[in-house]
Design a protein around this motif. Structure first.
Motif, PDB file in Angstrom:
ATOM      1  N   LYS A 169       0.864  -1.180   0.000  1.00 46.86           N
ATOM      2  CA  LYS A 169       0.000   0.000   0.000  1.00 46.86           C
ATOM      3  C   LYS A 169       0.905   1.236   0.000  1.00 46.86           C
ATOM      4  N   GLN A 230      -3.690   4.385   7.161  1.00 48.95           N
ATOM      5  CA  GLN A 230      -3.944   3.094   7.806  1.00 48.95           C
ATOM      6  C   GLN A 230      -3.241   1.950   7.060  1.00 48.95           C
ATOM      7  N   ASP A 231      -2.336   1.256   7.773  1.00 50.82           N
ATOM      8  CA  ASP A 231      -1.626   0.079   7.253  1.00 50.82           C
ATOM      9  C   ASP A 231      -0.792   0.349   6.006  1.00 50.82           C
ATOM     10  N   ALA A 232      -0.373   1.598   5.813  1.00 53.34           N
ATOM     11  CA  ALA A 232       0.476   1.903   4.656  1.00 53.34           C
ATOM     12  C   ALA A 232       1.830   1.202   4.779  1.00 53.34           C
ATOM     13  N   ASP A 233       2.360   0.774   3.654  1.00 53.58           N
ATOM     14  CA  ASP A 233       3.737   0.261   3.609  1.00 53.58           C
ATOM     15  C   ASP A 233       4.731   1.372   3.271  1.00 53.58           C
ATOM     16  N   LYS A 264       1.355   5.694  13.918  1.00 47.49           N
ATOM     17  CA  LYS A 264       0.923   4.556  14.760  1.00 47.49           C
ATOM     18  C   LYS A 264      -0.063   3.689  13.980  1.00 47.49           C
ATOM     19  N   ALA A 265      -0.768   4.318  13.021  1.00 51.59           N
ATOM     20  CA  ALA A 265      -1.716   3.574  12.176  1.00 51.59           C
ATOM     21  C   ALA A 265      -1.006   2.752  11.102  1.00 51.59           C
ATOM     22  N   ALA A 266       0.282   2.952  10.948  1.00 51.91           N
ATOM     23  CA  ALA A 266       1.044   2.252   9.897  1.00 51.91           C
ATOM     24  C   ALA A 266       2.420   1.906  10.451  1.00 51.91           C
ATOM     25  N   ALA A 268       4.588  -0.334  10.051  1.00 50.23           N
ATOM     26  CA  ALA A 268       5.683  -0.796   9.176  1.00 50.23           C
ATOM     27  C   ALA A 268       6.051   0.227   8.107  1.00 50.23           C
ATOM     28  N   ALA A 269       5.373   1.368   8.100  1.00 52.42           N
ATOM     29  CA  ALA A 269       5.532   2.285   6.951  1.00 52.42           C
ATOM     30  C   ALA A 269       6.947   2.846   6.824  1.00 52.42           C
TER      31      ALA A 269
END
Ligand SMILES: NCCC[C@H](NC(=O)CCC(=O)O)C(=O)O
Ligand SMILES: NC(=O)OP(=O)(O)O
Length: 317
Positions: A169, A230-233, A264-266, A268-269
């Motif tokens: 993402k 949210q959950d972005a790479d 905090k929402a991602a 691993a970003a």
């Protein structure tokens, strides 16, 4: 490849990325390819990365390169057909282009937008006048609307850092700035990510900062930055001025600078930016100096991006 001004000039982006990575592992693999060939680099605007990485790439291919700071050192160019040159312009592109064609085998040009006349900028007036009158391949070093050597380096960086087993993402997130900044890097990143086709792509910006649809088509667009993250790479951080209210700064940027709290929402970003970056305005020290930042890797990949492109063009001469 006969010119490189957009993703549309590249028949297959994944293959070009692999060529760039091949050069990254073997910088001197083709050091004979450019023997006896000369690269011209013409700058109407400042540069650190583009200028140096393109010269290094040329050198590794055995080419000679010459930089010309046209914006500072050259005669003032006239680009308009039929102009009566009784003002400040001294040399018409029609006269300069044959000269440049005889001196160089490939010409690279950096020309930023004026950010006043949208039609003129989006017609790529200056770059297209060069292309119309020159007889050698032209490479964009960042033009009025696009920055393809940067975008190729960005895709190389995504390829190297993407998760192994799923589509990444990728989020393009608008950032604050104090000046009116071109849309080029953002247009170009969007164009290349869409053309690459290997990511779920989200763009987030305040209202009024919609980019030209030609580039963003295929991306999900939201004004809710937190939802986008949210959950972005990967989060690509960039300011740009308004396209619709052309060249204007519409928002003071409050609340839009990326920080660890938002990420905090991602967890691993990785965070990307083309540089130069205004610290603690566009991006915090905390992020730039921390383990998420890929900005140095992106800048390093500019060499392999330029080398892959110059190699393709040299092979087609
Ligand atoms: N070549 C890479 C970026 C060029 C340009 N940055 C700038 O103009 C920065 C100017 C400043 O920060 O004052 C941009 O973002 O499109
Ligand atoms: N990213 C980039 O194009 O940097 P320069 O403007 O320093 O060339």
């Amino acid at each position: 490849m006969k010119q490189f001004i957009s993703a549309l000039d590249v028949p297959g982006i994944p293959a070009l990325v692999q060529e760039a990575l091949h050069y990254k592992n073997n910088p001197l693999a083709d050091r004979q390819l450019g023997q006896g060939k000369r690269l011209g680099l013409m700058f109407f605007n400042p540069s650190l990365r583009t200028r140096l990485s393109t010269q290094i790439a040329a050198q590794q291919l055995g080419m000679e390169s010459i930089v010309f700071n046209a914006g500072q050192d050259g005669w003032a160019f006239e680009f308009a057909d039929g102009a009566v040159m009784n003002g400040s312009t001294v040399e018409h592109i029609k006269d300069a282009a044959p000269v440049l064609s005889s001196y160089f085998d490939i010409l690279c040009i950096r020309t930023f937008p004026g950010l006043v006349d949208r039609d003129q900028d989006y017609a790529e007036f200056v770059l297209q006048q060069f292309i119309k009158h020159i007889r050698i391949p032209v490479v964009s070093l960042e033009s009025a609307t696009l920055h393809p050597l940067q975008s190729l380096a960005d895709i190389i960086t995504l390829e190297e850092h993407k998760p192994a087993a799923r589509r990444p993402k990728v989020v393009l997130s608008w950032a604050p700035h104090i000046k009116s900044i071109p849309q080029c890097v953002s247009n170009s990143f969007a164009q290349w990510v869409n053309a690459w086709g290997q990511a779920d792509f989200v763009i987030t910006h305040p209202e009024g900062y919609e980019l030209a649809e030609d580039y963003t088509r295929g991306a999900q667009i939201t004004h809710n930055q937190q939802e986008a993250l949210q959950d972005a790479d990967f989060v690509y951080v960039k300011n740009w001025s308004s396209y619709n209210d052309y060249g204007k700064v519409l928002h003071d940027g409050a609340g839009w600078m990326l920080d660890e709290q938002k990420l905090k929402a991602a967890p691993a970003a990785k965070v990307m930016h083309c540089l130069p970056v205004r610290r603690n305005l566009e991006l915090s020290d905390e992020i730039l100096d921390g383990p998420r930042s890929l900005v140095s890797q992106q800048a390093a990949n500019r060499v392999w991006s330029a080398q892959a492109v110059l190699s393709r063009i040299l092979k087609s001469l």
